[in-house]
Design a protein around this motif. Structure first.
Motif, PDB file in Angstrom:
ATOM      1  N   LEU A   1     -10.887 -13.651  36.146  1.00 29.42           N
ATOM      2  CA  LEU A   1      -9.785 -14.434  35.586  1.00 29.42           C
ATOM      3  C   LEU A   1     -10.295 -15.479  34.606  1.00 29.42           C
ATOM      4  O   LEU A   1      -9.751 -15.632  33.494  1.00 29.42           O
ATOM      5  CB  LEU A   1      -8.996 -15.099  36.717  1.00 29.42           C
ATOM      6  N   ILE A   2     -11.353 -16.199  34.994  1.00 33.68           N
ATOM      7  CA  ILE A   2     -11.925 -17.214  34.109  1.00 33.68           C
ATOM      8  C   ILE A   2     -12.541 -16.550  32.888  1.00 33.68           C
ATOM      9  O   ILE A   2     -12.456 -17.061  31.767  1.00 33.68           O
ATOM     10  CB  ILE A   2     -12.985 -18.051  34.854  1.00 33.68           C
ATOM     11  N   GLY A   3     -13.142 -15.378  33.089  1.00 33.20           N
ATOM     12  CA  GLY A   3     -13.725 -14.638  31.965  1.00 33.20           C
ATOM     13  C   GLY A   3     -12.671 -14.262  30.941  1.00 33.20           C
ATOM     14  O   GLY A   3     -12.895 -14.363  29.724  1.00 33.20           O
ATOM     15  N   ALA A   4     -11.505 -13.824  31.413  1.00 36.04           N
ATOM     16  CA  ALA A   4     -10.409 -13.466  30.504  1.00 36.04           C
ATOM     17  C   ALA A   4      -9.948 -14.675  29.701  1.00 36.04           C
ATOM     18  O   ALA A   4      -9.709 -14.583  28.492  1.00 36.04           O
ATOM     19  CB  ALA A   4      -9.242 -12.883  31.305  1.00 36.04           C
ATOM     20  N   LEU A   5      -9.835 -15.814  30.383  1.00 35.43           N
ATOM     21  CA  LEU A   5      -9.424 -17.042  29.697  1.00 35.43           C
ATOM     22  C   LEU A   5     -10.428 -17.414  28.608  1.00 35.43           C
ATOM     23  O   LEU A   5     -10.042 -17.758  27.474  1.00 35.43           O
ATOM     24  CB  LEU A   5      -9.292 -18.179  30.717  1.00 35.43           C
ATOM     25  N   LEU A   6     -11.716 -17.338  28.927  1.00 36.22           N
ATOM     26  CA  LEU A   6     -12.756 -17.720  27.965  1.00 36.22           C
ATOM     27  C   LEU A   6     -12.806 -16.772  26.765  1.00 36.22           C
ATOM     28  O   LEU A   6     -12.967 -17.207  25.626  1.00 36.22           O
ATOM     29  CB  LEU A   6     -14.119 -17.759  28.661  1.00 36.22           C
ATOM     30  N   VAL A   7     -12.679 -15.472  27.023  1.00 41.71           N
ATOM     31  CA  VAL A   7     -12.692 -14.490  25.928  1.00 41.71           C
ATOM     32  C   VAL A   7     -11.515 -14.741  24.986  1.00 41.71           C
ATOM     33  O   VAL A   7     -11.670 -14.746  23.757  1.00 41.71           O
ATOM     34  CB  VAL A   7     -12.652 -13.049  26.479  1.00 41.71           C
ATOM     35  N   ALA A   8     -10.324 -14.957  25.551  1.00 41.44           N
ATOM     36  CA  ALA A   8      -9.141 -15.227  24.734  1.00 41.44           C
ATOM     37  C   ALA A   8      -9.317 -16.518  23.945  1.00 41.44           C
ATOM     38  O   ALA A   8      -8.943 -16.596  22.763  1.00 41.44           O
ATOM     39  CB  ALA A   8      -7.899 -15.315  25.624  1.00 41.44           C
ATOM     40  N   PHE A   9      -9.909 -17.529  24.573  1.00 44.73           N
ATOM     41  CA  PHE A   9     -10.146 -18.824  23.927  1.00 44.73           C
ATOM     42  C   PHE A   9     -11.074 -18.662  22.720  1.00 44.73           C
ATOM     43  O   PHE A   9     -10.781 -19.150  21.613  1.00 44.73           O
ATOM     44  CB  PHE A   9     -10.755 -19.785  24.949  1.00 44.73           C
ATOM     45  N   LEU A  10     -12.183 -17.972  22.911  1.00 43.05           N
ATOM     46  CA  LEU A  10     -13.160 -17.784  21.820  1.00 43.05           C
ATOM     47  C   LEU A  10     -12.589 -16.913  20.702  1.00 43.05           C
ATOM     48  O   LEU A  10     -12.821 -17.181  19.509  1.00 43.05           O
ATOM     49  CB  LEU A  10     -14.447 -17.175  22.375  1.00 43.05           C
ATOM     50  N   LEU A  11     -11.858 -15.872  21.082  1.00 40.69           N
ATOM     51  CA  LEU A  11     -11.233 -15.015  20.067  1.00 40.69           C
ATOM     52  C   LEU A  11     -10.248 -15.816  19.212  1.00 40.69           C
ATOM     53  O   LEU A  11     -10.201 -15.652  17.985  1.00 40.69           O
ATOM     54  CB  LEU A  11     -10.499 -13.854  20.740  1.00 40.69           C
ATOM     55  N   SER A  12      -9.470 -16.669  19.854  1.00 41.04           N
ATOM     56  CA  SER A  12      -8.481 -17.471  19.135  1.00 41.04           C
ATOM     57  C   SER A  12      -9.155 -18.436  18.161  1.00 41.04           C
ATOM     58  O   SER A  12      -8.704 -18.605  17.027  1.00 41.04           O
ATOM     59  CB  SER A  12      -7.613 -18.238  20.131  1.00 41.04           C
ATOM     60  N   ILE A  13     -10.238 -19.069  18.608  1.00 41.21           N
ATOM     61  CA  ILE A  13     -10.993 -19.975  17.724  1.00 41.21           C
ATOM     62  C   ILE A  13     -11.523 -19.203  16.517  1.00 41.21           C
ATOM     63  O   ILE A  13     -11.501 -19.700  15.381  1.00 41.21           O
ATOM     64  CB  ILE A  13     -12.148 -20.640  18.502  1.00 41.21           C
ATOM     65  N   PHE A  14     -11.985 -17.990  16.754  1.00 36.20           N
ATOM     66  CA  PHE A  14     -12.545 -17.170  15.669  1.00 36.20           C
ATOM     67  C   PHE A  14     -11.463 -16.673  14.713  1.00 36.20           C
ATOM     68  O   PHE A  14     -11.652 -16.679  13.480  1.00 36.20           O
ATOM     69  CB  PHE A  14     -13.297 -15.984  16.280  1.00 36.20           C
ATOM     70  N   LEU A  15     -10.315 -16.249  15.244  1.00 34.40           N
ATOM     71  CA  LEU A  15      -9.293 -15.592  14.426  1.00 34.40           C
ATOM     72  C   LEU A  15      -8.387 -16.563  13.660  1.00 34.40           C
ATOM     73  O   LEU A  15      -7.874 -16.217  12.592  1.00 34.40           O
ATOM     74  CB  LEU A  15      -8.414 -14.697  15.317  1.00 34.40           C
ATOM     75  N   THR A  16      -8.176 -17.749  14.192  1.00 32.86           N
ATOM     76  CA  THR A  16      -7.204 -18.665  13.588  1.00 32.86           C
ATOM     77  C   THR A  16      -7.486 -18.988  12.121  1.00 32.86           C
ATOM     78  O   THR A  16      -6.554 -18.976  11.303  1.00 32.86           O
ATOM     79  CB  THR A  16      -7.096 -19.965  14.418  1.00 32.86           C
ATOM     80  N   PRO A  17      -8.744 -19.304  11.706  1.00 26.28           N
ATOM     81  CA  PRO A  17      -8.980 -19.567  10.278  1.00 26.28           C
ATOM     82  C   PRO A  17      -8.609 -18.394   9.380  1.00 26.28           C
ATOM     83  O   PRO A  17      -8.090 -18.590   8.271  1.00 26.28           O
ATOM     84  CB  PRO A  17     -10.487 -19.850  10.226  1.00 26.28           C
ATOM     85  N   PHE A  18      -8.870 -17.175   9.841  1.00 26.44           N
ATOM     86  CA  PHE A  18      -8.524 -15.989   9.046  1.00 26.44           C
ATOM     87  C   PHE A  18      -6.999 -15.833   8.942  1.00 26.44           C
ATOM     88  O   PHE A  18      -6.477 -15.457   7.884  1.00 26.44           O
ATOM     89  CB  PHE A  18      -9.145 -14.731   9.671  1.00 26.44           C
TER      90      PHE A  18
END
Length: 354
Positions: free
Chosen positions: A2-19
């Motif tokens: 569960l924590i892994g899913a939260l972290l993956v989504a968090f990092l993906l969002s940080i990466f994708l938002t500027p694009f």
């Protein structure tokens, strides 16, 4: 996991938002200042696409690890989310009229209700042994709930980080209660959306570099509405109140916006600058202070919902009564309806000072 899913989504969002921000400028999905806006320069919106993409990718990755995973069962949730995202993007780019936006919301709700089988079919009434069957009204009631929450989240999206933060707090409450009940699926989805939204808030908190737009607000409203029903459908009347308490801030703001427009003899759909965040800013709070104060209010509602779910019948009724009184006094104090609306304060012989 569960924590892994939260972290993956968090990092993906940080990466994708500027694009997504760059894409918003290319597509013309920008928010220009006007008399109703609190920002003073052109801003990219449609940032909610980053939240959705982070959610979608993480959802597919982690749902595969669940023992009872069935992609066919979860497909209606994803398709409904995709419909709401397309409606939000279209509005952020072309500024749709109210009618097509509403029809798009109803379509997304119909997908999860008719195809996904999500319905509130009955409730058990307190102090009675019989259940209240909704019958043919179960589908309209479920659709009304989903569309109402979508619009409630959309209405509070007026300050940097406001809708994202309030939605995150609501999702944390839903995830907590799902874990207490042992509902891993609801907890997993909620945590994935929490991670996606927190990553986006890195760019959206004041001073914002990008807005989530209707793309984000509609998606968050949709997912919160669906998860709240998945966690609390077909239960007692007391349990059915839990998601209403969880979403106390957006629901209260929407409810009193309707009251305000009726009292002021304005169309219910009319836009104004008298929402909760506007009233707090008018009282002298800064942009950031207003957002943090509303976060605190949302957290109080979330805590109340958790306490409420464990309370006895009479304890729950006392808690709800107390909440309603506090909300009414707060609304009258800040002038959420208008400066003359003070029935309870006048009855208690208080004077509302500006």
């Amino acid at each position: 996991m569960l924590i892994g899913a939260l972290l993956v989504a968090f990092l993906l969002s940080i990466f994708l938002t500027p694009f997504v921000g760059k894409l918003a400028f290319k597509l013309g999905a920008t928010d220009k200042p006007n008399e109703r806006k609190v920002h003073s320069k052109i801003m990219p919106r449609m940032g909610g696409l980053a939240i959705f993409l982070s959610f979608f990718i993480t959802f597919l990755l982690f749902m595969l690890f669940m023992d009872d995973y069935d992609f066919g069962e979860q497909l209606p949730l994803l398709v409904g989310a995709l419909v709401i995202i397309l409606i939000g993007m279209a509005d952020d780019i072309f500024e749709l009229r109210a009618a097509p936006k509403f029809l798009g919301q109803v379509l997304a709700a119909l997908i999860i209700v008719l195809w996904g089988g999500l319905e509130v079919e009955f409730i058990n009434l307190p102090f009675f042994t019989d259940t209240l069957e909704f019958g043919v009204f179960s589908i309209p009631i479920t659709i009304l709930w989903i569309v109402s929450i979508i619009n409630a989240i959309n209405l509070i999206d007026g300050l940097d980080g406001l809708a994202g933060g309030v939605s995150t707090i609501a999702l944390v409450t839903i995830a907590t209660m799902a874990l207490i009940k042992g509902d891993i699926f609801v907890a997993m989805v909620a945590l994935i959306v929490i991670g996606s939204t927190l990553g986006f808030l890195k760019y959206n908190f004041h001073p914002a570099k990008i807005f989530m737009g209707d793309t984000g607000a509609l998606f968050l409203g949709y997912i919160i509405a669906v998860l709240s029903l998945l966690g609390f459908k077909n239960v007692t009347m007391i349990s059915l109140i839990v998601p209403i308490i969880i979403l106390g801030v957006p629901i209260s703001d929407t409810f009193f916006a309707i009251i305000r427009r009726v009292v002021n003899k304005q169309p219910i759909s009319a836009a104004d600058k008298s929402h909760l965040h506007h009233c707090l800013i008018n009282l002298g709070f800064t942009h950031k202070q207003t957002v943090l104060l509303i976060y605190a209010l949302a957290a109080c509602f979330g805590l109340a919902a958790i306490i409420f779910s464990f309370a006895t019948m009479w304890g729950a009724l006392i808690l709800v009564t107390g909440l309603l009184l506090i909300i009414e006094i707060f609304v009258e104090k800040i002038g959420l309806v208008n400066s003359n609306y003070q029935p309870l304060l006048k009855m208690l012989n208080f004077k509302n000072k500006p």
